[in-house]
Design an enzyme around this catalytic site. Structure first.
Site, PDB file in Angstrom:
ATOM      1  N   SER A  43       3.920   2.222   8.519  1.00 11.06           N
ATOM      2  CA  SER A  43       3.669   1.288   7.419  1.00 11.06           C
ATOM      3  C   SER A  43       4.966   1.020   6.677  1.00 11.06           C
ATOM      4  O   SER A  43       5.656   1.951   6.254  1.00 11.06           O
ATOM      5  CB  SER A  43       2.639   1.863   6.452  1.00 11.06           C
ATOM      6  N   ASP A 103       1.152  -7.768   2.377  1.00 10.97           N
ATOM      7  CA  ASP A 103       1.254  -6.337   2.096  1.00 10.97           C
ATOM      8  C   ASP A 103       2.721  -5.908   1.937  1.00 10.97           C
ATOM      9  O   ASP A 103       3.323  -5.335   2.845  1.00 10.97           O
ATOM     10  CB  ASP A 103       0.581  -5.552   3.222  1.00 10.97           C
ATOM     11  N   HIS A 116       0.824  -1.217   0.000  1.00 10.81           N
ATOM     12  CA  HIS A 116       0.000   0.000   0.000  1.00 10.81           C
ATOM     13  C   HIS A 116       0.854   1.262   0.000  1.00 10.81           C
ATOM     14  O   HIS A 116       0.400   2.327  -0.408  1.00 10.81           O
ATOM     15  CB  HIS A 116      -1.021   0.001   1.151  1.00 10.81           C
TER      16      HIS A 116
END
Length: 714
Positions: A642, A219, A83
């Site tokens: 992240s 991810d 992402h």
């Protein structure tokens, strides 16, 4: 700074290990190092941060200003979240070559894809410069003048502090302005896409599973830093070569078990751990509900179009994910703050705070703090709410209005800086909006506009009077039929001619006229008072932080996140979100098949992955015949973490941070170790996808795979 040093000296390390907090890596010696080792860490603080020698911090990268990544090979190979690289993967995608749907794997260096504008920043060294930044500030009574003096000191120091010509100095504030730290950085500007799994792996579960555990999302994506022949930062050139890092992370094949030590190293964005109860109450009861309602309306419209049209799905994939991310986060945050009774906990702390103020004869200095907070938060309530409505409606979720606002700023440039500045800004605006219109769909945006402008007019305080009585359906139709802001060609037509012609045409355009009305109202009736009250509140918060450090010497205070390099440590642990419910800390590929819905854009599974699962063809990456996918731990993370590496007790990579559990998203405001968990993809799943699914063995060969639990390397 004397208060902070006194606090550290007075601090007594707890007999049991503490968790939570986002700590400055150059200041781990002492309390943090002891805590980490009591949790199982085998390293020293110097192994993590060393200004003069290679250390873990040299492998941690600030990825394009918003995420974190880590170096995992001697050839500048970077691992981050899918992402985090989503926008770049999307930008290289077309209907014919849909890398979002099919994935992308460069077969060699020459096949890696360039990403103009993308940057990767490394920290060279960290320095406490509090005394220099605050020099001459103590005698200034005006908060505005005080901030100007601080800004002047920062500007001079950033220019004068020693660095190499290719490096930068950046100064950030900590502990609400009670401490200032300078970071010497290196920013690389040639970053290339190396690999990404299809979204059915990298985004498996999509928005339904976002902020949710159990999780089964791979991810991750791979990029590479390129440098010039001297291994220094450089703009893109075909002559650039892969960057050779001072340190890269070895990768553990031994996996994780309950209670294993974990450390997340990255660039957390923003937390507000030391807010008074009045602020938390306002967030829970006023601000979050409004933002959630606005984004909910926008998302429902976009989702409806994306499910029916593949081209729109590609156009809006990254934007939808961005809007949905914090929409769902705010929902979980509000629920978590209520469930954990955060407001009451803060009120109890404030009672004790007031007692200590009196006991320590600090009434003159701190006695009115809480009363002043209460008064300010009441006064700012409508301005904060109106500001959020403006930002969410005009700047973030309605694209025609966001373009119109950029043109509004262009008009202000003409009014304040004149013709030449206007012309320069105009050309940059035209060029910058070309890629924007590539992913713009007027039909989608029209329906979003119709929903949001009605909510804005009906529910926001301090809006223009005629917005409340507007015929929203007619206004929507008129604007999207007649405004030239609905297409790139229309925009370029509006910006043709000299400045007078352009401004005349702009002010005739229906879309622009609405933006100008809303922006004028914002800057006249909302922003000035909000800024005034917010400045006062900031001064109160700085004094409140100083008071807490002083009056609670036994406390455990870490600076709020501010997009600077931090470490957070904890252990692999499950948790109980509800009565009679317990979540295990590790998920496996079997869970992917349990969620599998053929053809569904959130829960489809690639045919090749199904075959690998059916044949249990997991290679060296399985554990006891099962393929781990994700795991959770007690690390205190937030946005910006992240892509951060999850690191084991010996400094090896074991996972990749990408999310938090929904019940614990309130950790930005109130960390509760009983339910706050960060979510990481197991690095063995990453390797499995690269190797067995993608067949990109050349990438595996770049990495250093180790077995720290058995002390053998591969």
């Amino acid at each position: 700074m004397r208060i902070l040093k006194l606090f550290i000296i007075l601090f007594v390390v707890q007999l049991h290990a503490q968790q939570g907090g986002m700590w400055i890596p150059s200041m781990l010696k002492g309390m943090n190092e002891s805590e980490m080792q009591s949790l199982g860490m085998k390293m020293t603080a110097q192994d993590i941060y060393d200004a003069n020698n290679s250390s873990l911090k040299d492998a941690i990268v600030h990825f394009d200003g918003g995420c974190t990544s880590e170096l995992i090979s001697s050839k500048g190979l970077m691992l981050t979240n899918h992402h985090c690289g989503y926008g770049e993967i999307q930008s290289h995608s077309t209907v014919e070559h849909d890398y979002l749907q099919d994935g992308f794997w460069a077969k060699d260096l020459n096949s890696e894809l360039t990403n103009p504008g993308m940057v990767a920043t490394l920290i060279v060294s960290i320095h406490d410069v509090t005394n220099t930044v605050l020099e001459g500030v103590s005698g200034i009574s005006s908060e505005n003048e005080k901030q100007k003096k601080i800004a002047d000191n920062i500007s001079r120091l950033q220019t004068s502090f020693p660095k190499e010509s290719w490096q930068e100095n950046k100064i950030k504030t900590f502990y609400e302005g009670n401490q200032y730290i300078l970071f010497v950085t290196e920013t690389f500007k040639d970053i290339r896409l190396v690999g990404a799994p299809p979204s059915s792996i990298g985004k498996f579960g999509s928005d339904t599973d976002n902020w949710v555990w159990p999780r089964h999302t791979g991810d991750f994506s791979l990029f590479r830093i390129y440098a010039n022949k001297d291994n220094k930062p450089a703009e893109y050139s075909k002559d650039n070569v892969p960057y050779t890092p001072k340190h890269f992370l070895p990768i553990s094949l031994d996996g994780v078990a309950e209670n294993d030590f974990t450390m997340v190293f990255g660039f957390p964005g923003r937390t507000q751990e030391y807010l008074p109860s009045f602020a938390v109450e306002q967030i829970v009861n006023t601000l979050n509900p409004a933002k959630i309602e606005l984004r909910d309306a926008a998302l429902k419209v976009q989702d409806g179009f994306m499910r029916k049209d593949q081209a729109i799905k590609i156009q809006y994939a990254s934007k939808f994910a961005s809007v949905a991310n914090y929409w769902k986060k705010w929902i979980g945050e509000s629920q978590g703050l209520k469930k954990s009774n955060a407001i009451k906990i803060k009120q109890n702390f404030e009672e004790e705070f007031q007692k200590r103020v009196i006991k320590n004869n600090k009434t003159d200095e701190y006695g009115s703090l809480l009363a002043d907070f209460e008064k300010n938060y009441k006064a700012i309530n409508d301005y904060s709410l109106a500001r959020d409505y403006f930002i969410e409606t005009v700047l973030r979720n309605t694209e025609l209005l966001s373009v119109g606002f950029r043109l509004y700023q262009l008009e202000q440039v003409y009014n304040t800086k004149g013709e030449q500045a206007f012309t320069d800004r105009k050309e940059n605006t035209i060029k910058g909006l070309e890629s924007f219109y590539k992913d713009f769909n007027a039909k989608v945006d029209e329906k979003v506009f119709e929903k949001l402008i009605a909510l804005y007019g009906q529910k926001s305080p301090l809006v223009p009077a005629d917005l409340k009585t507007m015929n929203y359906n007619k206004t929507t139709t008129d604007i999207y039929t007649m405004s030239k802001l609905t297409s790139y060609e229309g925009l370029k037509t509006l910006l043709k001619g000299n400045s007078k012609t352009i401004l005349k045409n702009l002010n005739k355009d229906l879309g622009y006229k609405l933006v100008k009305k809303l922006a004028d109202n914002f800057y006249k009736n909302i922003a000035p008072k909000y800024d005034e009250l917010n400045l006062e509140t900031g001064a109160l918060q700085r004094n409140y932080m100083k008071a807490q450090l002083e009056l609670f010497p036994e406390g455990r205070f870490f600076p709020d996140a501010n997009s600077t390099l931090r470490i957070t440590y904890g252990q692999v642990k499950g948790y109980s979100p509800n009565d009679a419910v317990y979540y295990e800390p590790v998920t496996h590929l079997e869970g992917v098949m349990e969620k599998y819905v053929p053809g569904d854009y959130e829960f489809d599974v690639p045919t090749k992955l199904i075959e690998l699962i059916k044949n249990k063809d997991y290679g060296q990456y399985a554990e006891n015949g099962k393929m781990p996918v994700c795991f959770i731990a007690t690390n205190h993370t937030t946005g910006g973490n992240s892509g951060s590496p999850a690191i084991d007790a010996n400094g090896n990579l074991i996972g990749l941070n990408f999310d938090r559990v929904w019940e614990g998203t309130m950790s930005d405001i109130h960390y509760d170790p009983s339910i706050c968990r960060n979510i990481m993809v197991d690095v063995r799943y990453v390797l499995f996808i690269i190797d067995k699914y993608a067949g990109a063995k050349h990438l595996i060969e770049e990495m250093e795979l180790v077995h720290p639990k058995t002390k053998t390397n591969k």
